[in-house]
Scaffold this active site. Structure first.
Site, PDB file in Angstrom:
ATOM      1  CE  LYS A   1      -2.477  -0.599   3.669  1.00 35.06           C
ATOM      2  NZ  LYS A   1      -2.030  -1.937   4.114  1.00 35.06           N
TER       3      LYS A   1
ATOM      4  CB  THR B   1       5.415   0.755  -2.816  1.00 33.58           C
ATOM      5  OG1 THR B   1       4.526  -0.326  -3.084  1.00 33.58           O
ATOM      6  CG2 THR B   1       6.424   0.329  -1.767  1.00 33.58           C
TER       7      THR B   1
ATOM      8  NE  ARG C   1       0.288   3.767   8.329  1.00 30.27           N
ATOM      9  CZ  ARG C   1       0.057   2.478   8.333  1.00 30.27           C
ATOM     10  NH1 ARG C   1      -0.388   1.888   9.416  1.00 30.27           N
ATOM     11  NH2 ARG C   1       0.297   1.754   7.264  1.00 30.27           N
TER      12      ARG C   1
ATOM     13  CE  LYS D   1       6.522  -3.022   7.461  1.00 28.72           C
ATOM     14  NZ  LYS D   1       5.482  -2.178   8.040  1.00 28.72           N
TER      15      LYS D   1
ATOM     16  CB  ALA E   1      -3.462  -0.842  11.925  1.00 32.16           C
TER      17      ALA E   1
ATOM     18  CG  PHE F   1      -3.759  -4.004   9.618  1.00 35.26           C
ATOM     19  CD1 PHE F   1      -2.389  -4.182   9.441  1.00 35.26           C
ATOM     20  CD2 PHE F   1      -4.258  -4.164  10.901  1.00 35.26           C
ATOM     21  CE1 PHE F   1      -1.548  -4.493  10.513  1.00 35.26           C
ATOM     22  CE2 PHE F   1      -3.430  -4.474  11.976  1.00 35.26           C
ATOM     23  CZ  PHE F   1      -2.089  -4.639  11.771  1.00 35.26           C
TER      24      PHE F   1
ATOM     25  CG  PHE G   1       4.606  -9.171  -6.960  1.00 37.51           C
ATOM     26  CD1 PHE G   1       4.308  -7.845  -6.687  1.00 37.51           C
ATOM     27  CD2 PHE G   1       4.519 -10.091  -5.920  1.00 37.51           C
ATOM     28  CE1 PHE G   1       3.921  -7.442  -5.414  1.00 37.51           C
ATOM     29  CE2 PHE G   1       4.139  -9.694  -4.640  1.00 37.51           C
ATOM     30  CZ  PHE G   1       3.831  -8.373  -4.393  1.00 37.51           C
TER      31      PHE G   1
ATOM     32  CD1 TRP H   1      10.263  -3.328  -7.339  1.00 39.31           C
ATOM     33  CD2 TRP H   1       9.586  -2.122  -5.600  1.00 39.31           C
ATOM     34  NE1 TRP H   1      11.186  -3.462  -6.354  1.00 39.31           N
ATOM     35  CE2 TRP H   1      10.802  -2.735  -5.269  1.00 39.31           C
ATOM     36  CE3 TRP H   1       8.968  -1.307  -4.653  1.00 39.31           C
ATOM     37  CZ2 TRP H   1      11.421  -2.571  -4.025  1.00 39.31           C
ATOM     38  CZ3 TRP H   1       9.573  -1.135  -3.423  1.00 39.31           C
ATOM     39  CH2 TRP H   1      10.782  -1.770  -3.121  1.00 39.31           C
TER      40      TRP H   1
END
Lengths: 689, 689
Positions: B142, B144, B166, B177, B393, B424, B513, B542
């Site tokens: 989300k 990106t 955020r 992460k 979240a 989320f 992807f 991406w």
């Protein structure tokens, strides 16, 4: 070749002028469509007009400009009334290039260490340490003397000067201690309790180490050697590789292999198992809050931690070894190496375990990369100040940073002054300044300013007990020459002698309170000079700002012109116990030291680990020259008990514990936060000062 | 009247130009000795030449400038190669005045809220929410998509746009992460893990409350009413006065007296004794580190705390209620009021005890006064970004701040776009965005972008388990149209329907992807449109940066021009249980809810305390529309169990617990800090991306 004037077409900003433009160059912002021919014309005109003036200014030290104080209003009004210089202007005045500055808001900025390279041929200014006699629990005003002195030097004697101060901890701000110091630094409208976030960075780095320790013990307790190895050196696309930080550990283990597959099972075991002894972990978590309930805690009580509980505790953030490192590092590389050397505990076989063994030291450096840059601020009279670091003065060395002092010494120029401050009395802060900080920095001070108050001198002369919160007994309010004289002949004299042990001239600064009488003031100055001080002068900076410290500035300027003959108190190669004994006897006046069995064992262990060549950082009460807080004056005939000995290997010192040191303050029944508030409309803060 | 040109005599700086000078005004820095007559002449010349151009620019929205990406190098090389615009230039481009900016270093700055006053007549831009389908544990991109969308809007469609994101927590950065997002925001050379210190400010504020709670309980346990009163309302120079914060408490107690001496003994007792029940303290300490050993701890074990031990724990800092407040406050005053309303526990007689009762809420406001200003940064293509707040979240609402969105909506102008992001899946983040954040802000979104991936759709269509760290099963690598179709017809369809419940058009953004086939991509877009999406497009941001999201930008622009018909899901005046049931049935697809006895009691208690009118913030797993993480697709035929109900009164929501939520992550055996390092010579950071 640098240009003296420039036209910026299309909104370019002065902050990012490339270095080919000189500081102070004429700048014209023009619209992109402005015809370039006309722009050229303006450039040339401006160039001709200002070129000579600019040339005068280039690379010479200019005089710092001054903000005038209105002294006929209250402290808080003075603070609110002052409009600080924009930090960019302040930076330009002190000779910083725009690219050496990182502004944090309008009134403070971090200064890049590259300045040291640019100015490495510039001679250092004069280096002045402000220390104090043994204080009452109320404090005797070293920080305000420091500020008053630089204001007097800059604003009234036209000598460039810089103050280097410690960053205050948030803990006491909300607890009991007034932050009057800040009043001298910065107008309250612009005040930000987080400053530029250095203490927060230390907290984050310190607690990352703590999390890594406990998580590692859990993973080692619940996994086989093979599982640990597979996770620590994972196969990525079929290839296993050690990371650079893992090579460092292999090297310490004496394993000279680069292929993970070639390790023997024994080598795998020694590589994957730090085997930390939970009862010998010395690393504590930290928080920058006076949170007494965290002094002693039990962690790991959730089911997910599988019963791996242990007792530990939190210290106040400024007690972190990382703070001591920040204060002692003299470059980014030095800080990185120190962060990697920190010992967090001992393995079950007695080997020290470091942050590098935990794989975390690179991340610590990344967390601390901006904290290493000192923060430029200004006094209420516009004199520049570096605020940087603020290690505890008992379990650490209690001085502001080496780097701030070094940068400031270059910026003030040969005839300028840098005034830096040591925590607690001279027996502690000054001794550590000389033996630890000057050893790390290579810098040599020119003058010691020894701060005294009539109040503290009366206490040392036999006056009744002084304690925070209680009204002062009448001896401290009425004239009492005999108490003053007795205090001068005991504590003041001894502290002057301590400074002379290091070969540095001493100027006594008597911080005058409104209850002090002229006879008392004169008496102190007379006795102080009789005890060997180069000079002794009363200071009225509290009432008059820099103007009240002109005599002190003159005395310091005079003393700095005398030759000094600096020497360390002890040779670093002396055995640990002898170094401790030397400090105890020569500085504190003890007959001898007495090492507990635990202390002896630790000294043996540190010698065996090769830590014997570190300087000593005594953790002793600041309320007496001895270890007994109620023994005032200059006690003799005592033996200094050394309860335990600890080490901060990254910071680079051994710290013997003389008595119990609290490393976590508490909040009183009515903490000062009750009065702290912010008006959301005006933005005005109340209750902080 | 504002001037178009100015001569600064003697080093004044453009950053502090008073508001009487227009942005873009011509500025000439001159030496003080420059004759003022000549300076005047230059001013007039420049004025004439640039005045018309400046007038054109004033108060109109200009197009943001763009940085070009070189896509033929690796991600990390792209990041290192980009030279961000200086933040002052970025700020000028987006229409900020110099005095509305507080730079933090060269590449980021806080933006003052006074902007909202200046631009209050300016119409808002279009408001776009990026939400997602139910994700795999790997996340579906989300953030990106958000960045790609604003880059496409700004750099390729010439529509001004702002992303509101955020602030990432430090905890996961050093844990497991990857912080790939950051790669899109900022060149790595300038990256600073502390950003502008907002999370540190939250940590400090949160932990000051915790220290105040425990210290207060200790003082109440060890002092008489009289002693407490004498300390809480001390006599200063013979006068006792209540502080303003104490008047607030008196008011809540119904005591209408101003003279401390006039309180009855009963009133003194109720004033001085918060009488907190140790077993009912809901306030936890926080730390921004993945420190699992702090999940459950015992505090107060030192002798100094006199046996007042209790069990408590630490959460990760972003789980603090203060973070939720930062994200929901719409002014400094609103934040201050919310900080004062926070309930930290319950008294033994069942009354809620607030931070204002503790006397600490003013200090919290002072600690948070800079954190409330959003931080301006930029994407790698030079598009402006606000990074601000980042509440959890699950136990909080998981959206970036109201204030960042509001500021950005003014700055982009009527035809511009603000793209904000919800944590989320849409069932959680979007539902809370609408029902909690939009309720607090009064803002109404124009479009929802729903992010999907072939990977997640296959999982919902019945594909095998996807878990972090394990290789992906072949279903996810090879073409499998039937799994894709099944996923579209279940989870994707349901999430589109959820957005339509609120009356907002949906654009599906398929985050492509390299393993996705054209047939799979086409199928998703076709089904999505069949399920009611306004449009559905593949995104290749991406691989291509903003250029890869042009189709998405066009689709969003088109959808934003359609009329929307926003409505809340529930009326705020419905009973708490009915609000929960509405969410469970309409959003999650549950048949009903089942309240545990504890949950029922809490609901009764909250009703009794007057908290019944707050919106609901469900604490539910994000891995399924239901409460069962392994139920993928769009589960039906289940009853949602409500284990407990809690409240964040300052943030302003009730949060029912559906299952157990971890509020403190842990470190794995090999945390990513093993690879993080800093080269002290080049300053280059490795391992963060």
């Amino acid at each position: 070749m640098q240009s003296d004037a420039v036209v910026l077409l299309g909104g370019g900003n002065i902050d990012i002028l490339p270095t080919c433009f000189r500081p102070g160059a004429a700048v014209i912002h023009c619209e992109p469509t402005l015809e370039s021919g006309i722009a050229e014309l303006i450039v040339i005109t401006v160039k001709i007009m200002v070129c000579c003036k600019i040339m005068e200014k280039m690379y010479s030290i200019q005089h710092f400009s001054v903000l005038k104080l209105n002294l006929y209003i209250s402290d808080i009004e003075i603070s609110r009334a002052q409009i600080p210089k924009p930090v960019n202007q302040l930076a330009e005045e002190v000779g910083l290039l725009p690219e050496e500055l990182e502004a944090y808001g309008r009134s403070k900025a971090k200064v890049c260490l590259s300045l040291l390279d640019r100015l490495h041929t510039q001679p250092d200014g004069k280096y002045v340490l402000v220390a104090g006699i043994t204080p009452t629990p109320l404090g005797e005003g070293k920080s305000t003397v420091t500020i008053g002195l630089v204001q007097a030097l800059s604003a009234h004697l036209s000598l460039n000067s810089f103050a280097c101060l410690r960053q205050p901890s948030q803990g006491p701000t909300f607890g009991v201690k007034g932050q009057h110091l800040i009043l001298f630094i910065l107008s309250e409208r612009l005040f930000n309790l987080h400053l530029t976030g250095d203490i927060h960075a230390i907290t984050a780095a310190n607690n990352l180490v703590a999390a890594a320790i406990d998580a590692r013990m859990l993973h080692e307790a619940t996994q086989s050697d093979k599982a640990l190895f597979n996770r620590l050196v994972p196969s990525v696309n079929g290839v296993r590789k050690f990371s650079p930080i893992q090579f460092s550990r292999l090297q310490r283990l004496g394993i000279d292999k680069t292929n993970p597959a070639s390790l023997t099972p024994e080598e795998v075991t020694s590589f994957v198992r730090l085997d930390l002894d939970p009862s010998k972990i010395t690393w504590q978590r930290v928080v920058d809050t006076n949170d007494r309930f965290l002094r002693k805690i039990t962690v790991g009580q959730a089911n997910t931690e599988k019963g791996q509980i242990r007792e530990t505790g939190f210290d106040i953030a400024v007690a972190s070894e990382i703070m001591a490192i920040l204060a002692l590092a003299d470059s980014l590389e030095d800080m990185k190496n120190r962060l990697a050397r920190m010992v967090v505990g001992t393995s079950r076989s007695g080997q020290p375990v470091t942050t590098e063994d935990l794989g975390v030291s690179g991340a610590l450096t990344v967390l601390m990369k901006d904290a290493i840059k000192p923060t430029l601020m200004q006094t209420l009279e516009g004199t520049p100040v570096f605020v940087h670091a603020g290690p505890f003065a008992n379990i650490a060395h209690g001085n502001s940073s080496v780097l701030a002092d070094k940068l400031a010494l270059k910026l003030v120029g040969r005839d300028g002054f840098v005034v830096t401050e040591a925590g607690f009395g001279a027996d502690i802060g000054m001794e550590k300044f000389f033996n630890i900080k000057c050893r790390a920095s290579g810098l040599r001070p020119n003058v010691v300013v020894l701060v005294a108050t009539i109040r503290a001198l009366k206490m040392h002369g036999g006056g009744p007990n002084v304690s925070a919160g209680a009204p002062l007994p009448k001896e401290y309010i009425d004239e009492n020459l005999s108490l003053v004289a007795a205090g001068c002949h005991s504590n003041l004299k001894k502290q002057i002698q301590i400074a002379h042990l290091f070969g540095i001239p001493v100027v006594v600064a008597l911080n005058v309170f409104k209850t002090d009488t002229q006879a008392e003031i004169d008496l102190v100055c007379e006795i102080a000079k009789g005890c060997g001080a180069s000079d002794a002068v009363p200071c009225n900076h509290w009432a008059q700002g820099g103007r009240g410290s002109i005599k002190l500035a003159q005395a310091v300027n005079e003393a700095a012109s005398r030759p000094s003959n600096f020497q360390f108190l002890y040779n670093i190669e002396m055995p640990i116990a002898d170094k401790i004994r030397t400090i105890a006897q020569k500085v504190y006046g003890a007959d001898d030291i007495e090492l507990s069995p635990a202390a002896k064992d630790k000294i043996d262990y540190y010698n065996q680990q090769g830590y014997g060549l570190l300087p000593i950082c005594m953790a002793k009460t600041h309320l007496s020259l001895s270890h007994m807080p109620d023994k005032k004056g200059a006690p003799t005939g005592f033996v200094l008990p050394i309860r335990d000995v600890r080490a901060s290997i990254g910071a680079g010192f051994i710290y013997p514990l003389v008595g119990t040191m609290s490393t976590m303050p508490g909040l009183p029944t009515r903490p000062c936060f009750y009065d702290i508030d912010l008006d959301p409309v005006t933005g005005e803060i109340t209750g902080l000062f």
